[in-house]
Design a protein around this motif. Structure first.
Motif, PDB file in Angstrom:
ATOM      1  N   TRP A 235       5.780  -2.425  13.296  1.00 12.89           N
ATOM      2  CA  TRP A 235       4.552  -2.082  14.014  1.00 12.89           C
ATOM      3  C   TRP A 235       4.423  -0.570  14.177  1.00 12.89           C
ATOM      4  N   HIS A 236       5.513   0.069  14.532  1.00 16.72           N
ATOM      5  CA  HIS A 236       5.458   1.494  14.863  1.00 16.72           C
ATOM      6  C   HIS A 236       5.376   2.379  13.621  1.00 16.72           C
ATOM      7  N   GLU A 237       6.148   2.047  12.600  1.00 16.79           N
ATOM      8  CA  GLU A 237       6.235   2.893  11.407  1.00 16.79           C
ATOM      9  C   GLU A 237       5.341   2.406  10.258  1.00 16.79           C
TER      10      GLU A 237
ATOM     11  N   TYR B 125       9.326  -4.373  15.803  1.00 14.45           N
ATOM     12  CA  TYR B 125       8.836  -3.164  16.468  1.00 14.45           C
ATOM     13  C   TYR B 125       8.751  -2.004  15.476  1.00 14.45           C
ATOM     14  N   THR B 126       9.768  -1.870  14.642  1.00 20.24           N
ATOM     15  CA  THR B 126       9.752  -0.796  13.645  1.00 20.24           C
ATOM     16  C   THR B 126       8.595  -0.974  12.668  1.00 20.24           C
TER      17      THR B 126
END
Length: 215
Positions: A21-23, A18-19
Motif C-alpha cells: 500500500w505504501h510503496e 502495508y508495504t
C-alpha cells in the motif's frame, strides 16, 4: 480462522500488505510466475477479483502490459464490475482499458473522481485518467477535480490535465498555477481560495486539448 488462499498467495508474491500500500506493488515476481505457472496465476487472480482486491486487477493490467493477459482476463474483469465501487472500480476499469484498449473505460474512473469517495481514492482516479486519451468530457471532469476541496485531489487532477496538454512537468513546476491549486497553504478554504481553484481549472482546461480516437 485459516487465511484465504488469495491472501497467502498475495503475501508470498507481493510481500507485506502495508508495504504494498505504501510503496506500491512490485510485479517482478508475478511476471516470473506468469511465465512458469500461468494457470496458477490466473486462478489466484480470479480469486483476488472475487475478493474485490484492487491488487488483483492491477496485476492483470501489469501482465497485459508485459504481453498476453491471463486467460479469460476480460471476462473475469467484466464480471468483477458487478458491485464494484471506489478504488476497486477504478482498478478494474483501468485493467479493462489495458486489456481491451477501449477508451470508454475512462467513464467509470471519471465517475469516481467526482464521487464522495475518500480523497485517497479520488486522487488515484485522477492519476489513472492520465492513461486515457483526452476528451472534452474527461477534461471537464478533471477540471472539477482541480476545484475539489482536497488539495491532493486538486494537485493530481492538475497534473493529469498538464499531461493532456503535453507538458512533462507537474503543476508544482508551474508556480502561478501551483499557488492557486495549493491555496490556502494552511487553514480552511475561503471563497477567495475557491475562486483561485476555479481560475486554475479554467487555465488548465484551456491548455488541454481533446483528441479523437478514430473509428
Amino acid at each position: 480462522m485459516e487465511d484465504p488462499p488469495w491472501n497467502r498467495w498475495r503475501h508470498d508474491v507481493f510481500g507485506d500488505p502495508y508495504t504494498v500500500w505504501h510503496e506500491g506493488p512490485e510485479y517482478s515476481r508475478l511476471i516470473e510466475l506468469a511465465g512458469t505457472a500461468p494457470a496458477d496465476v490466473a486462478r489466484m487472480l480470479a480469486a483476488g477479483l472475487d475478493a474485490q482486491d484492487s491488487l488483483a486487477a492491477q496485476s492483470i493490467a501489469a501482465l497485459a502490459g508485459e504481453g498476453p493477459a491471463p486467460q479469460d482476463a476480460e471476462a473475469l474483469l467484466r464480471a468483477a464490475l458487478a458491485g464494484a465501487t471506489e478504488e476497486f472500480l477504478v482498478r478494474v476499469a483501468q485493467a479493462l482499458h489495458v486489456v481491451t484498449g477501449d477508451e470508454a473505460w475512462a467513464g467509470p474512473v471519471a465517475s469516481v473522481l467526482t464521487s464522495d469517495a475518500s480523497w485517497g481514492v479520488r486522487l488515484d482516479a485522477a492519476r489513472v485518467l492520465e492513461e486515457f486519451t483526452p476528451t472534452t468530457e474527461l477534461i471537464g471532469t478533471l477540471a472539477e477535480g482541480v476545484r475539489d476541496e482536497d488539495y491532493l485531489v486538486r494537485y493530481h487532477s492538475a497534473n493529469t490535465l498538464l499531461r493532456y496538454a503535453g507538458r512533462r512537468n507537474g503543476v508544482a513546476d508551474h508556480h502561478t498555477l501551483f499557488d492557486k491549486v495549493a491555496s490556502p497553504p494552511e487553514g480552511d478554504a475561503t471563497e477567495t481560495d475557491r475562486d483561485k481553484w476555479r481560475q486554475a481549472a479554467d487555465q488548465l482546461t484551456a491548455l488541454a486539448s481533446p483528441r479523437t480516437t478514430g473509428g
